[in-house]
Design an enzyme around this catalytic site. Sequence first.
Site, PDB file in Angstrom:
ATOM      1  N   SER A 151       0.611  -0.925   0.480  1.00 23.35           N
ATOM      2  CA  SER A 151       0.062  -0.215   0.373  1.00 23.35           C
ATOM      3  C   SER A 151       0.827   1.175   0.280  1.00 23.35           C
ATOM      4  O   SER A 151       1.875   1.442  -0.547  1.00 23.35           O
ATOM      5  CB  SER A 151      -0.623  -0.099   1.339  1.00 23.35           C
ATOM      6  OG  SER A 151      -1.338   0.986   1.256  1.00 23.35           O
ATOM      7  N   TYR A 167      -4.411   8.357  -7.018  1.00 20.69           N
ATOM      8  CA  TYR A 167      -3.225   7.146  -5.978  1.00 20.69           C
ATOM      9  C   TYR A 167      -3.526   6.951  -4.319  1.00 20.69           C
ATOM     10  O   TYR A 167      -3.950   6.095  -3.883  1.00 20.69           O
ATOM     11  CB  TYR A 167      -1.805   8.068  -6.256  1.00 20.69           C
ATOM     12  CG  TYR A 167      -0.556   7.088  -5.656  1.00 20.69           C
ATOM     13  CD1 TYR A 167      -0.180   5.665  -5.949  1.00 20.69           C
ATOM     14  CD2 TYR A 167      -0.648   7.196  -4.204  1.00 20.69           C
ATOM     15  CE1 TYR A 167       0.736   5.312  -5.180  1.00 20.69           C
ATOM     16  CE2 TYR A 167       0.179   6.406  -3.712  1.00 20.69           C
ATOM     17  CZ  TYR A 167       1.044   5.092  -4.396  1.00 20.69           C
ATOM     18  OH  TYR A 167       1.920   4.781  -3.647  1.00 20.69           O
ATOM     19  N   LYS A 171      -4.708   3.864  -2.681  1.00 16.64           N
ATOM     20  CA  LYS A 171      -4.632   3.225  -2.228  1.00 16.64           C
ATOM     21  C   LYS A 171      -4.929   2.565  -0.093  1.00 16.64           C
ATOM     22  O   LYS A 171      -5.366   2.049   0.481  1.00 16.64           O
ATOM     23  CB  LYS A 171      -2.611   3.873  -1.044  1.00 16.64           C
ATOM     24  CG  LYS A 171      -1.717   3.675  -2.448  1.00 16.64           C
ATOM     25  CD  LYS A 171      -1.292   2.636  -2.837  1.00 16.64           C
ATOM     26  CE  LYS A 171      -0.440   2.003  -3.727  1.00 16.64           C
ATOM     27  NZ  LYS A 171      -0.224   0.882  -4.140  1.00 16.64           N
TER      28      LYS A 171
END
Length: 272
Positions: A151, A167, A171
């Site tokens: 992650s 992004y 995650k």
Amino acid sequence: MTRALAQNGATVYILGRRLPKLEEAAASCANFLPGRVIPIECDVTSKPALEAAAARIASEIGYVNLVIANAGIMGPTYNSLAPRLENDPKGPVTIQEVQSELWRNSVEDFTDVYRVNVAGPLYTAVAFLDLLDRGNRQGNVKQTSQVLVTSSIGAFHRSWVQGGLAYTTSKAAVNHMVKGLASFLVQWKIRVNGLAPGIFPSEMSRAALGNDSDLTIEGALPKTVQPLGRAGRDEEIGGTVLYLASEAGGYCSGTIHVLDGGRLGLQPGATY
């Protein structure tokens, strides 16, 4: 990660789209006997490619004890929306600028990040479930089989301008996926854990920071960016992987391990 496992005697299959890069990595580990590193060209967003990789490993080894899902891309970033200095002739960022910048990228630019960062690890894990189950039945190690997903600390903080909304939210989705899969797969004694690194040397971090120098040297980064003044080192993330892969980490499941040298403590609204 590969080097740490191979140095400690593991047979490691490394999967990726760029076979020359994989072969280069494998060659750098050639002296780590009895450990072996075997490259397989594989796009983790392709189910046929994942099936082929799993079938090859099944034919050669017959089981796996650990799957590390490490694929990730950055996606769109929005540096122009960063707060400006009071004396900046452009003045404060306007809501019109925000709208224009967020509208600039296509929907596909956003969803491609989820395809690689979320769907990629999910289908990687699914492709190897039978081999992980065989690893449990093989009994070659005391700890049960495990999926380890990479992650990011971006999942935990609300400052998305540099990292990008695609992004950081992807995650965050990865973290939730780790916990959900861990809760479900535990009935087959397959554990799932996550790593949330901060700044470590990689193609992605160098591109984001615009810096090709050795970031692991003390003082390479300002302490306003990284409290320890440097990026993380190979042995620090490799050692964490070894812990989780070993009997010592055998009681971990559904956990997210933050390795950031204190960087999250600098981020506004960071929660984990």
